[in-house]
Enzyme design. Structure first.
Site, short mmCIF file in Angstrom:
data_model
loop_
_atom_site.label_atom_id
_atom_site.label_comp_id
_atom_site.label_asym_id
_atom_site.label_seq_id
_atom_site.Cartn_x
_atom_site.Cartn_y
_atom_site.Cartn_z
N HIS A 63 0.83 -1.22 0.00
CA HIS A 63 0.00 0.00 0.00
C HIS A 63 0.86 1.26 0.00
CE1 HIS A 63 -2.77 -3.10 1.76
NE2 HIS A 63 -3.51 -2.58 0.80
N HIS A 64 2.08 1.15 -0.51
CA HIS A 64 2.90 2.37 -0.53
C HIS A 64 2.28 3.39 -1.47
CE1 HIS A 64 4.25 0.39 -4.17
NE2 HIS A 64 4.82 1.51 -4.55
N LYS A 69 -3.31 -2.57 -7.50
CA LYS A 69 -3.73 -2.89 -8.87
C LYS A 69 -3.23 -4.27 -9.27
CE LYS A 69 -5.41 -1.39 -12.83
NZ LYS A 69 -6.15 -2.65 -12.88
N LYS A 93 6.35 -4.31 -10.73
CA LYS A 93 6.04 -3.97 -12.12
C LYS A 93 5.59 -2.51 -12.22
CE LYS A 93 3.58 -7.21 -13.98
NZ LYS A 93 2.52 -8.08 -14.54
N LYS A 105 -3.35 -8.86 -6.56
CA LYS A 105 -3.77 -9.90 -7.50
C LYS A 105 -4.94 -10.66 -6.90
CE LYS A 105 -2.12 -11.41 -11.48
NZ LYS A 105 -1.32 -10.57 -12.40
N SER A 362 -3.80 -0.02 -18.41
CA SER A 362 -4.84 -0.02 -17.38
C SER A 362 -4.83 1.33 -16.63
CB SER A 362 -4.60 -1.13 -16.36
OG SER A 362 -5.16 -2.34 -16.80
N1 GLU Z 1 -2.99 -9.09 -15.17
C1 GLU Z 1 -2.13 -8.16 -15.84
C2 GLU Z 1 -0.72 -8.23 -15.27
O1 GLU Z 1 -0.32 -9.23 -14.71
C3 GLU Z 1 -2.71 -6.77 -15.88
C4 GLU Z 1 -2.86 -6.10 -14.58
C5 GLU Z 1 -3.60 -4.75 -14.66
O2 GLU Z 1 -3.84 -4.26 -15.75
O3 GLU Z 1 -3.90 -4.23 -13.59
O4 GLU Z 1 0.06 -7.34 -15.41
#
Ligand code: GLU
Length: 471
Positions: A63-64, A69, A93, A105, A362
């Site tokens: 939660h930084h 997402k 990422k 996730k 996204s």
């Molecule tokens: N599931 C994709 C990933 O592993 C997209 C995640 C997203 O768009 O939030 O990067």
């Protein structure tokens, strides 16, 4: 090493990279840990009247930054360790490509093929209700997206369920990304991950010094590529690589693999599989392998695993002929295999950078949802008029006139798709060189994954310190 633990593998990569940073051990522990792991079960009624209990997870790793997402994986194989690993990878990422989110996730443990569309809708809506009840979804809280086994259809069910439970919430559509265009999605999201992977490979192959070391010529044109997985990511990666001039010599799927050193037409193979349910009998294939794994071991310059984790392991890495592995999937190479491959001079373009095109677009979709206006809507026509005035003036002053085609090209204002693709390309190009620069600069950092982790850890650490929650 962490036998059988994907999250353990991610932590191993993290620990290795952490040595090259200067952060206190406690801060590193906080960055590495999964902050919230929500494991839940809910019942659904099957079409035949029976009741079934579904296992599901949502993990918010860090939660930084808010919101968190990451996609939702629909798979029979999904488990808590996997969802934790994938959530952690999302944190790193996002940091690498400067997308201002924490990582998360989700997972729903089902074989999607065993359920009707109505049942899948029921499962997805119920999953969303469970997230709402525990405050694990919302445009400022946690924003899911598609992943393996889910797509635009599932995202539209999530958006609708969230809005139903939050009537009148102005920013409700920002609660999930990867939605259909008709339901506040964004142009270019569907192909974004694959486009990003192709750009990552192109960037890697543009560096003379690195290609010389691999014994390859500079540039992507004519390079032989094998792609594993013809899902959304694999299909688009292969398509864009072919457009850039690469030769797709091999394609691997669950049922087996096909190979032709003169190249395979991706569209043809894709259409063939759709009709016949398998790539194996594709008429223009020269070699066929019932064991899909054998497909990865054929001759090529670049191997793109675009399916699931643990595809390149200590057992098969010795047989891989590619000089570059571009990780379109999350976690396709185990730490042992990765160190063997880079140890013999190969380059791995790491997942947390390589497949970041999806979350990058996204982010653009989320911005569009919060601003309630499509990119380009306000300025496209203005830009065109301004360009037209300029062209007319230059033509008048020089006496040279453009052809109709040239004029259209010069005058045209940017569409949403063009702006999205431009933002995506810029992100992928800049991030590649940022990672490579870390690898060159820090002594002891020998591969791009370690460099990517170092960069990501530094950025997350700075956020924690700026939040003021770190002494
Ligand atoms: N599931 C994709 C990933 O592993 C997209 C995640 C997203 O768009 O939030 O990067």
């Amino acid at each position: 090493m962490n036998e059988n633990s994907f999250f353990g593998d991610v932590c191993s990569f993290f620990d290795h990279a952490a040595q090259f940073t200067k952060h206190p051990a406690g801060l590193l522990d906080q960055i590495k840990a999964c902050n919230s792991v929500y494991r839940f079960r809910f019942p659904i009624r099957r079409n035949n009247g029976s009741v079934e209990v579904i296992d599901a997870w949502r993990v918010e790793h860090s939660h930084h930054m808010s919101p968190t997402k990451g996609g939702i994986r629909y798979s029979e194989m999904v488990n808590e360790d996997e969802v934790m690993a994938l959530a952690a990878l999302m944190t790193y990422k996002c940091a690498i490509v400067n997308v201002p989110f924490g990582g998360a996730k989700g997972g729903i443990k089902i074989n999607t093929k065993a359920y009707s569309i109505a049942e899948l809708e029921n499962i997805t809506r119920r999953f969303t209700v469970e997230l709402v009840k525990k405050n694990f979804i919302g445009p400022a809280i946690d924003v899911p997206a598609p992943d393996y086994g889910s797509g635009e259809r599932e995202m539209s069910w999530i958006a609708d369920t969230y809005y139903t439970m939050n009537p009148g919430a102005l920013d409700a559509m920002g609660c999930v990304t990867g939605k259909p265009i008709a339901l506040h999605g964004i142009q270019g999201r569907r192909e974004a991950t694959g486009r990003g992977v192709a750009i990552a490979i192109r960037e890697c192959m543009s560096v003379t010094e690195d290609m010389e070391r691999l014994g390859l010529s500079v540039g992507i044109s004519g390079k032989r590529v094998i792609v594993q997985g013809l899902g959304n990511v694999g299909y688009h990666t292969a398509k864009f690589l072919a457009e850039m001039g690469a030769v797709i010599v091999g394609l691997c799927e669950v049922e087996g693999a096909i190979y032709n050193e003169s190249g395979l037409d991706v569209e043809e193979v894709f259409a063939f599989r759709k009709e016949n349910g398998s790539i194996l009998d594709f008429p223009k294939a020269k070699q066929r392998f019932k064991d899909s794994g054998e497909g990865l071991e054929q001759d090529c310059d670049v191997l793109v695993p675009a399916a699931l984790e643990n595809q390149i392991t200590a057992d098969n890495v010795g047989a891989i002929k590619a000089r570059i592995i571009a990780e379109a999937a999350n976690g396709p190479t185990t730490p042992e295999a990765a160190s063997a491959f880079t140890g013999r001079g190969g380059i791995i373009i790491p997942d947390m950078y390589c497949n970041a095109g999806g979350v990058t677009v996204s982010y653009f979709e989320w911005l569009k949802n919060l601003s309630h206006v499509a990119f380009g809507r306000m300025d496209k026509r203005y830009e065109e008029n301004a360009n037209l005035t300029l062209v007319n003036m230059v033509e008048q002053m020089t006496g040279v006139s453009l052809t109709q085609e040239q004029r259209t090209q010069v005058v045209k204002g940017a569409s949403e798709l063009e702006l999205v693709n431009s933002g995506l390309e810029d992100t992928m190009v800049r991030s590649y060189h940022e990672i490579r620069e870390i690898k060159q600069r820090i002594e002891g950092v020998k591969d791009l994954r370690t460099a990517a982790f170092v960069g990501a850890i530094d950025k997350v650490a700075v956020s924690y310190m700026n939040l003021g929650i770190w002494p």
